[in-house]
Design a protein around this motif. Structure first.
Motif, PDB file in Angstrom:
ATOM      1  N   CYS A 126       0.838  -1.200   0.000  1.00 59.51           N
ATOM      2  CA  CYS A 126       0.000   0.000   0.000  1.00 59.51           C
ATOM      3  C   CYS A 126       0.871   1.248   0.000  1.00 59.51           C
ATOM      4  O   CYS A 126       1.776   1.389   0.831  1.00 59.51           O
ATOM      5  CB  CYS A 126      -0.918  -0.021   1.226  1.00 59.51           C
ATOM      6  N   GLY A 127       0.576   2.172  -0.906  1.00 57.98           N
ATOM      7  CA  GLY A 127       1.340   3.415  -0.964  1.00 57.98           C
ATOM      8  C   GLY A 127       0.972   4.399   0.125  1.00 57.98           C
ATOM      9  O   GLY A 127       1.655   5.411   0.309  1.00 57.98           O
ATOM     10  N   LYS A 128      -0.103   4.118   0.865  1.00 60.81           N
ATOM     11  CA  LYS A 128      -0.547   5.021   1.920  1.00 60.81           C
ATOM     12  C   LYS A 128      -0.013   4.628   3.289  1.00 60.81           C
ATOM     13  O   LYS A 128       0.495   5.478   4.022  1.00 60.81           O
ATOM     14  CB  LYS A 128      -2.080   5.049   1.945  1.00 60.81           C
ATOM     15  N   CYS A 129      -0.104   3.328   3.622  1.00 61.46           N
ATOM     16  CA  CYS A 129       0.325   2.909   4.965  1.00 61.46           C
ATOM     17  C   CYS A 129       1.425   1.862   4.950  1.00 61.46           C
ATOM     18  O   CYS A 129       2.002   1.552   5.995  1.00 61.46           O
ATOM     19  CB  CYS A 129      -0.878   2.399   5.770  1.00 61.46           C
ATOM     20  N   GLY A 130       1.735   1.291   3.795  1.00 64.22           N
ATOM     21  CA  GLY A 130       2.831   0.345   3.690  1.00 64.22           C
ATOM     22  C   GLY A 130       2.480  -1.105   3.932  1.00 64.22           C
ATOM     23  O   GLY A 130       3.338  -1.979   3.810  1.00 64.22           O
ATOM     24  N   PRO A 135      -5.543  -9.009  -3.291  1.00 64.63           N
ATOM     25  CA  PRO A 135      -6.444  -8.897  -4.448  1.00 64.63           C
ATOM     26  C   PRO A 135      -7.881  -8.673  -4.003  1.00 64.63           C
ATOM     27  O   PRO A 135      -8.335  -9.269  -3.023  1.00 64.63           O
ATOM     28  CB  PRO A 135      -6.298 -10.252  -5.149  1.00 64.63           C
ATOM     29  N   SER A 136      -8.576  -7.807  -4.714  1.00 61.38           N
ATOM     30  CA  SER A 136      -9.993  -7.593  -4.438  1.00 61.38           C
ATOM     31  C   SER A 136     -10.786  -8.851  -4.759  1.00 61.38           C
ATOM     32  O   SER A 136     -10.435  -9.598  -5.671  1.00 61.38           O
ATOM     33  CB  SER A 136     -10.515  -6.428  -5.284  1.00 61.38           C
ATOM     34  N   GLN A 137     -11.865  -9.066  -4.039  1.00 56.77           N
ATOM     35  CA  GLN A 137     -12.731 -10.210  -4.275  1.00 56.77           C
ATOM     36  C   GLN A 137     -13.858  -9.886  -5.255  1.00 56.77           C
ATOM     37  O   GLN A 137     -14.639 -10.773  -5.618  1.00 56.77           O
ATOM     38  CB  GLN A 137     -13.330 -10.708  -2.946  1.00 56.77           C
ATOM     39  N   PRO A 145      -5.614  -4.236   3.383  1.00 51.91           N
ATOM     40  CA  PRO A 145      -6.452  -4.761   4.459  1.00 51.91           C
ATOM     41  C   PRO A 145      -6.408  -3.911   5.728  1.00 51.91           C
ATOM     42  O   PRO A 145      -7.233  -4.090   6.616  1.00 51.91           O
ATOM     43  CB  PRO A 145      -5.863  -6.148   4.708  1.00 51.91           C
ATOM     44  N   VAL A 146      -5.464  -2.972   5.799  1.00 52.76           N
ATOM     45  CA  VAL A 146      -5.321  -2.145   6.999  1.00 52.76           C
ATOM     46  C   VAL A 146      -6.087  -0.829   6.866  1.00 52.76           C
ATOM     47  O   VAL A 146      -6.917  -0.483   7.703  1.00 52.76           O
ATOM     48  CB  VAL A 146      -3.831  -1.869   7.289  1.00 52.76           C
ATOM     49  N   CYS A 147      -5.822  -0.075   5.785  1.00 55.00           N
ATOM     50  CA  CYS A 147      -6.447   1.242   5.646  1.00 55.00           C
ATOM     51  C   CYS A 147      -7.530   1.297   4.582  1.00 55.00           C
ATOM     52  O   CYS A 147      -8.213   2.313   4.442  1.00 55.00           O
ATOM     53  CB  CYS A 147      -5.387   2.313   5.378  1.00 55.00           C
ATOM     54  N   GLY A 148      -7.688   0.223   3.808  1.00 53.17           N
ATOM     55  CA  GLY A 148      -8.741   0.182   2.811  1.00 53.17           C
ATOM     56  C   GLY A 148      -8.417   0.869   1.496  1.00 53.17           C
ATOM     57  O   GLY A 148      -9.273   0.962   0.617  1.00 53.17           O
TER      58      GLY A 148
END
Length: 282
Positions: A126-130, A135-137, A145-148
């Motif tokens: 994730c480029g926002k929180c790392g 993969p999306s379902q 899975p952490v910040c969405g």
């Protein structure tokens, strides 16, 4: 063009269906894709069933990309060892070689898969929180899975511009790219720009010319550079003297219609636009 695959069906629908032995295995390693020679001048995508058991990719770990004529195309990971390939009919082809691979549907599937492979590998975190993305379902996306945070495949808009002056067409050559053939003015759309503004800016920056009477031609997905190309024809407006941006181009010349060589490259929007001008269709 490379996406023109005739009666063949390219299905982009996202699927979570597990791979089977009859599905295609897309294997990418070091800027190359694994293909099988099916004839003197033809190539095919290998199916999982084609691999010897010792080097068959793990079907349970394969990721669905798209389907070709109803057959699933899956990213096969890990990539089979090049040295362990069964015979000379199996070959890792460079992405540059895909420009000449036939039939066209094989080249299109292989390079489109390469675009998705690059995206998945470059967006592992994730480029926002790392956190590590998953993969999306429900859609072709990566989800943190952490910040969405959602990540979608990278597609960069760009323009291809055929500048005309009566019976003359402006041809260029790139200064620092492997492709050395004739080209048209091209460039990526910047933040806050329309496609039309990009046309004017790129022509002015690369060759110092002003243009008018922009006419939209068509678009092309160009997976070699994660790009959606939009083609325009336009006319010279004013002085025809060329002032090259030497950082981008090594050559820029006006060529008369009758002096244009027939275009042998049938995969690119650039070649098609040049050929239409040569034939007097513009």
């Amino acid at each position: 063009m490379i996406q023109d695959i005739g009666q063949h069906i390219f299905d982009r629908e996202y699927s979570l269906r597990p791979a089977t032995a009859e599905d295609y295995a897309l294997c990418y390693v070091g800027g190359k894709v694994l293909l099988r020679r099916t004839g003197e001048h033809t190539w095919g995508l290998p199916r999982f069933a084609d691999f010897p058991e010792a080097i068959c990719p793990d079907m349970t770990a394969a990721r669905h990309f798209f389907a070709l004529d109803g057959v699933g195309c899956y990213l096969a990971d890990p990539d089979p060892d090049e040295a362990a390939l069964p015979d000379d009919s199996w070959q890792y082809c460079t992405y540059t070689q895909l420009r000449t691979v036939r039939p066209m549907e094989v080249a299109f599937a292989a390079i489109t898969g390469a675009q998705l492979d690059r995206w998945y590998k470059s967006r592992a975190y994730c480029g926002k929180c790392g956190a590590k993305n998953e993969p999306s379902q429900i859609e072709r996306a990566l989800v943190c899975p952490v910040c969405g945070q959602l990540e979608y495949p990278k597609i960069s808009p760009a323009v291809i511009v055929a500048v005309t002056d009566g019976d003359r067409l402006l041809l260029t050559r790139y200064a620092d790219r492997p492709y050395r053939g004739p080209a048209l003015i091209a460039g990526f759309v910047e933040i806050g720009e329309t496609l039309e503004t990009t046309v004017h800016r790129e022509v002015l920056e690369e060759v110092g010319l002003h243009v008018k009477n922009l006419r939209y031609y068509k678009t092309q997905p160009w997976a070699f550079s994660d790009t959606l190309l939009t083609g325009f024809y336009c006319e010279l407006d004013g002085d025809a003297e060329i002032s090259l941006d030497r950082n981008e181009l090594c050559e820029g010349v006006w060529v008369r219609r009758e002096d244009l060589p027939q275009q042998e490259n049938d995969i690119s929007l650039t070649s098609e636009m040049i050929e239409r001008f040569r034939l007097g269709l513009v």
